[in-house]
Design an enzyme around this catalytic site. Structure first.
Site, PDB file in Angstrom:
ATOM      1  N   HIS A 398      -4.595   3.987  -4.598  1.00  0.00           N
ATOM      2  CA  HIS A 398      -4.960   5.011  -5.571  1.00  0.00           C
ATOM      3  C   HIS A 398      -4.855   6.379  -4.927  1.00  0.00           C
ATOM      4  O   HIS A 398      -5.157   6.533  -3.746  1.00  0.00           O
ATOM      5  CB  HIS A 398      -6.395   4.805  -6.088  1.00  0.00           C
ATOM      6  CG  HIS A 398      -6.665   5.535  -7.355  1.00  0.00           C
ATOM      7  ND1 HIS A 398      -7.138   6.822  -7.378  1.00  0.00           N
ATOM      8  CD2 HIS A 398      -6.494   5.164  -8.645  1.00  0.00           C
ATOM      9  CE1 HIS A 398      -7.257   7.217  -8.633  1.00  0.00           C
ATOM     10  NE2 HIS A 398      -6.866   6.239  -9.420  1.00  0.00           N
ATOM     11  N   GLU A 451      -6.441  -1.686 -12.277  1.00  0.00           N
ATOM     12  CA  GLU A 451      -5.498  -2.540 -12.987  1.00  0.00           C
ATOM     13  C   GLU A 451      -5.531  -3.991 -12.511  1.00  0.00           C
ATOM     14  O   GLU A 451      -5.095  -4.887 -13.236  1.00  0.00           O
ATOM     15  CB  GLU A 451      -4.092  -1.961 -12.842  1.00  0.00           C
ATOM     16  CG  GLU A 451      -4.066  -0.483 -13.177  1.00  0.00           C
ATOM     17  CD  GLU A 451      -3.085  -0.136 -14.254  1.00  0.00           C
ATOM     18  OE1 GLU A 451      -2.101  -0.858 -14.386  1.00  0.00           O
ATOM     19  OE2 GLU A 451      -3.318   0.857 -14.956  1.00  0.00           O
TER      20      GLU A 451
HETATM   21  C1  LIG Z   1      -1.378   4.345  -7.308  1.00  0.00           C
HETATM   22  C2  LIG Z   1      -0.248   4.942  -6.464  1.00  0.00           C
HETATM   23  C3  LIG Z   1       0.881   5.382  -7.400  1.00  0.00           C
HETATM   24  C4  LIG Z   1      -0.769   6.171  -5.706  1.00  0.00           C
HETATM   25  O1  LIG Z   1       0.326   6.794  -5.109  1.00  0.00           O
HETATM   26  P1  LIG Z   1       0.219   7.942  -4.001  1.00  0.00           P
HETATM   27  O2  LIG Z   1      -1.115   8.555  -4.001  1.00  0.00           O
HETATM   28  O3  LIG Z   1       1.398   8.828  -4.202  1.00  0.00           O
HETATM   29  O4  LIG Z   1       0.329   7.150  -2.645  1.00  0.00           O
HETATM   30  P2  LIG Z   1       1.647   6.882  -1.841  1.00  0.00           P
HETATM   31  O5  LIG Z   1       2.633   6.178  -2.726  1.00  0.00           O
HETATM   32  O6  LIG Z   1       2.079   8.148  -1.192  1.00  0.00           O
HETATM   33  O7  LIG Z   1       1.119   5.872  -0.772  1.00  0.00           O
HETATM   34  C5  LIG Z   1       0.639   6.233   0.541  1.00  0.00           C
HETATM   35  C6  LIG Z   1       1.031   5.140   1.508  1.00  0.00           C
HETATM   36  O8  LIG Z   1       0.402   3.916   1.124  1.00  0.00           O
HETATM   37  C7  LIG Z   1       1.365   2.942   0.753  1.00  0.00           C
HETATM   38  N1  LIG Z   1       0.933   2.295  -0.486  1.00  0.00           N
HETATM   39  C8  LIG Z   1       0.273   2.864  -1.521  1.00  0.00           C
HETATM   40  N2  LIG Z   1       0.038   1.963  -2.476  1.00  0.00           N
HETATM   41  C9  LIG Z   1       0.572   0.809  -2.044  1.00  0.00           C
HETATM   42  C10 LIG Z   1       0.654  -0.481  -2.604  1.00  0.00           C
HETATM   43  N3  LIG Z   1       0.138  -0.735  -3.793  1.00  0.00           N
HETATM   44  N4  LIG Z   1       1.278  -1.444  -1.901  1.00  0.00           N
HETATM   45  C11 LIG Z   1       1.795  -1.186  -0.693  1.00  0.00           C
HETATM   46  N5  LIG Z   1       1.755   0.027  -0.101  1.00  0.00           N
HETATM   47  C12 LIG Z   1       1.143   1.018  -0.776  1.00  0.00           C
HETATM   48  C13 LIG Z   1       2.655   3.703   0.510  1.00  0.00           C
HETATM   49  O9  LIG Z   1       3.787   2.895   0.753  1.00  0.00           O
HETATM   50  C14 LIG Z   1       2.530   4.831   1.498  1.00  0.00           C
HETATM   51  O10 LIG Z   1       2.859   4.315   2.763  1.00  0.00           O
HETATM   52  P3  LIG Z   1       3.690   5.194   3.819  1.00  0.00           P
HETATM   53  O11 LIG Z   1       2.695   6.209   4.319  1.00  0.00           O
HETATM   54  O12 LIG Z   1       4.127   4.208   4.840  1.00  0.00           O
HETATM   55  O13 LIG Z   1       4.830   5.827   3.075  1.00  0.00           O
HETATM   56  C15 LIG Z   1       0.269   3.917  -5.460  1.00  0.00           C
HETATM   57  O14 LIG Z   1      -0.800   3.454  -4.646  1.00  0.00           O
HETATM   58  C16 LIG Z   1       0.976   2.754  -6.127  1.00  0.00           C
HETATM   59  O15 LIG Z   1       2.176   2.837  -6.387  1.00  0.00           O
HETATM   60  N6  LIG Z   1       0.241   1.610  -6.402  1.00  0.00           N
HETATM   61  C17 LIG Z   1       0.840   0.494  -7.099  1.00  0.00           C
HETATM   62  C18 LIG Z   1       0.943   0.755  -8.583  1.00  0.00           C
HETATM   63  C19 LIG Z   1      -0.400   0.711  -9.289  1.00  0.00           C
HETATM   64  O16 LIG Z   1      -1.239  -0.140  -9.011  1.00  0.00           O
HETATM   65  N7  LIG Z   1      -0.583   1.671 -10.216  1.00  0.00           N
HETATM   66  C20 LIG Z   1      -1.809   1.762 -11.006  1.00  0.00           C
HETATM   67  C21 LIG Z   1      -2.627   2.929 -10.600  1.00  0.00           C
HETATM   68  S1  LIG Z   1      -4.192   2.958 -11.375  1.00  0.00           S
END
Ligand SMILES: CC(C)(COP(=O)(O)OP(=O)(O)OC[C@H]1O[C@@H](n2cnc3c(N)ncnc32)[C@H](O)[C@@H]1OP(=O)(O)O)[C@@H](O)C(=O)NCCC(=O)NCCS
Length: 513
Positions: A398, A451
């Site tokens: 998140h 979720e």
């Molecule tokens: C929710 C979300 C979009 C937040 O994105 P964000 O704040 O931009 O975080 P980032 O995508 O920059 O993630 C930071 C790091 O954690 C990792 N990470 C974040 N969520 C992850 C996940 N669900 N699985 C694996 N790795 C994850 C990223 O790969 C990144 O790693 P890095 O530093 O090696 O590049 C992201 O965690 C995600 O895509 N989760 C899965 C989708 C989901 O559950 N969405 C519903 C949200 S309520």
């Protein structure tokens, strides 16, 4: 003719050959030559070396003096000595020279020989207009992480504490103790309802649950021409605004904006279930005034009686997802409202943002993940492989929470209470995901988000996967609308800036003939 990616040197913009003159020629001869070639200067040369320049400015001075052009020599009126530019001088440096010395023409010389002339006019044609940075410009981080873009009283998320609230109340406590309509009232009116307000609010909402006739007629076509429930409902919500004659938020008062917003929130569950049933070859079921929000929602799914605890579980899920800070869809709705657009436009924009898998499109994918893992033994190898391949594990991570998401903890409890079939397996997978992510993504603080258990709860309550994201939308619309009302009440158009990183402008427009 190919357009160069960048115009960088004087050689690329100079005109060649230059109009030249000898110092012994008359003003009449040389001005006639300049006119013939449509040039504003003649470079006075000795052999091939420039020794002076005769410009339009010199000719104006000459005319003002009233002398005879046929009898006057260039040497008497030319400007000398003359500065010259090398062909590889950058356009930027040439500009600086022109600006500092107030030049309009500059001979270009290579190895002591005149090769052309660069004029202010030709430089302007290829000028790379540099951005002037506004004094208050600040650089925002990617994804606007941590940037405060508005003031709100609707609610807030405290990511480090694992806490969020609706106005001044703990959102999870509200979901434990009250009904969804109470929270809806709270978000719209700013305080929790007393008994009389509760009844009046229920009476106000009840007729708004019904889809307008014009939309009822449209729904079969919308359902048939859409792949997902979300797509059809998005269009239907837009049509509700059109059919009901919603006006721009800029042009109406709070009471009218509130009426529009109430209808958007009340009608969306009806449209969701109607579209779902139509897409399943079934007839839509009318909403029931005697049922509360969650129970009515499940009623419209099947038209059959169901376990009341399931209705409550769905409603509690919906209560926990009403609002959650400046998430992508809430921000989108506020941006649209800030332009003065109508309430339906802002809600439909919010739906578009919510539908993406990184926001609201994930709960079905979280359940798909459980299916794909299949067994507890397979969880670790499956997850290690997926994370190593760079995949995101749906339902985890998140932007704001760096500890347990309180919604996930609450919904895990709801899933346990209703004894959801997948709960034990989901808990085992959750533990494994958290461990695997801690090992492979150390320091990122990744935990289950709302979720993950939402899917488990909705699945148990009989909601098919294609209804997971619409169900999220059915409650988040209340949060969007509270934000829309707040934005409209104290509006300034939201209009940030971007850093342009393409080729330097303006490039010459190619001749396409
Ligand atoms: C929710 C979300 C979009 C937040 O994105 P964000 O704040 O931009 O975080 P980032 O995508 O920059 O993630 C930071 C790091 O954690 C990792 N990470 C974040 N969520 C992850 C996940 N669900 N699985 C694996 N790795 C994850 C990223 O790969 C990144 O790693 P890095 O530093 O090696 O590049 C992201 O965690 C995600 O895509 N989760 C899965 C989708 C989901 O559950 N969405 C519903 C949200 S309520």
């Amino acid at each position: 003719m190919p357009v160069p990616a960048t115009i960088r040197t004087v050689a690329e913009v100079m005109s060649t050959p230059a109009v030249t003159a000898r110092s012994s020629e008359t003003i009449a001869e040389v001005s006639a030559r300049m006119h013939e070639h449509s040039k504003g200067s003649a470079i006075v040369i000795d052999g091939e070396r420039p020794i002076g320049i005769l410009t339009e400015r010199d000719l104006v001075r000459f005319n003002a003096a009233g002398a005879s052009a046929a009898d006057t020599k260039v040497s008497e009126w030319m400007t000398q000595p003359v500065d010259c530019a090398a062909p590889d001088l950058s356009v930027q440096e040439a500009f600086t020279a022109f600006a500092e010395h107030r030049y309009r023409h500059l001979p270009v010389v290579e190895d002591g020989k005149l090769v052309g002339v660069v004029s202010l006019r030709s430089l302007m044609e290829f000028a790379q207009v540099q951005p002037v940075v506004h004094p208050s410009t600040v650089e925002a981080p990617p994804g606007l992480e941590g940037v405060i873009v508005a003031e709100t009283s609707v609610g807030d998320v405290r990511g480090l504490e694992g806490f969020y609230h609706y106005r001044q109340y703990n959102a999870v406590e509200l979901a434990h103790k009250l009904r969804l309509e109470d929270v809806w009232f709270l978000l719209f009116e700013g305080h929790l309802p007393d008994r009389a307000e509760r009844e009046a609010f229920a009476a106000e909402i009840a007729p708004l649950r019904r889809a307008p006739d014009a939309i009822v007629d449209l729904l079969p076509a919308l359902a048939a021409s859409s792949k997902t429930v979300m797509e059809a409902v998005r269009s239907a919500m837009s049509m509700v605004g059109a059919a009901e004659g919603y006006k721009p938020t800029l042009d109406i008062d709070h009471a009218e904006r509130r009426r529009n917003a109430l209808q958007m929130c009340a009608v969306m569950p009806t449209l969701i279930m109607a579209v779902h049933r139509l897409q399943s070859g079934l007839t839509p079921i009318e909403p029931r005034d005697d049922l509360g929000y969650g129970a009515n929602y499940l009623w419209m799914l099947t038209g059959e009686d169901f376990d009341a605890d399931r209705g409550r579980a769905v409603e509690q899920y919906q209560m926990t997802t009403i609002d959650h800070g400046f998430n992508a869809s809430t921000f989108t709705a506020r941006v649209i409202c800030s332009s003065g657009a109508d309430v339906a436009a802002a809600v439909v924009g919010g739906m578009g943002a919510l539908s993406g898998p990184l926001h609201g499109g994930a709960p079905s994918r979280a359940l798909d993940l459980l299916d794909a893992i299949g067994t507890v033994e397979n969880a670790r190898p499956y997850l290690v492989d997926a994370v190593t391949r760079g995949e995101k594990i749906m339902g985890f991570g998140h932007r704001v929470y760096k500890t347990d998401d309180p919604r996930s903890t609450f919904l895990r409890g709801v899933a346990e209470r209703i004894q959801a079939e997948k709960i034990d397996f989901a808990k085992a997978v959750e533990r494994t995901v958290v461990d695997v992510l801690a090992e492979l993504k150390p320091g990122r603080d990744l935990y289950a988000n709302v979720e993950f258990y939402a899917g488990v709860v909705m699945d148990h309550c009989g909601l098919p996967r294609e209804l997971f994201t619409p169900t999220f939308a059915s409650s988040r619309v209340i949060g969007w609308c509270a934000n829309i009302l707040e934005q409209a009440a104290d509006n300034r158009i939201i209009r940030p800036s971007a850093r342009y990183v393409g080729p330097p402008p303006p490039q010459p427009v190619p001749d396409l003939s």
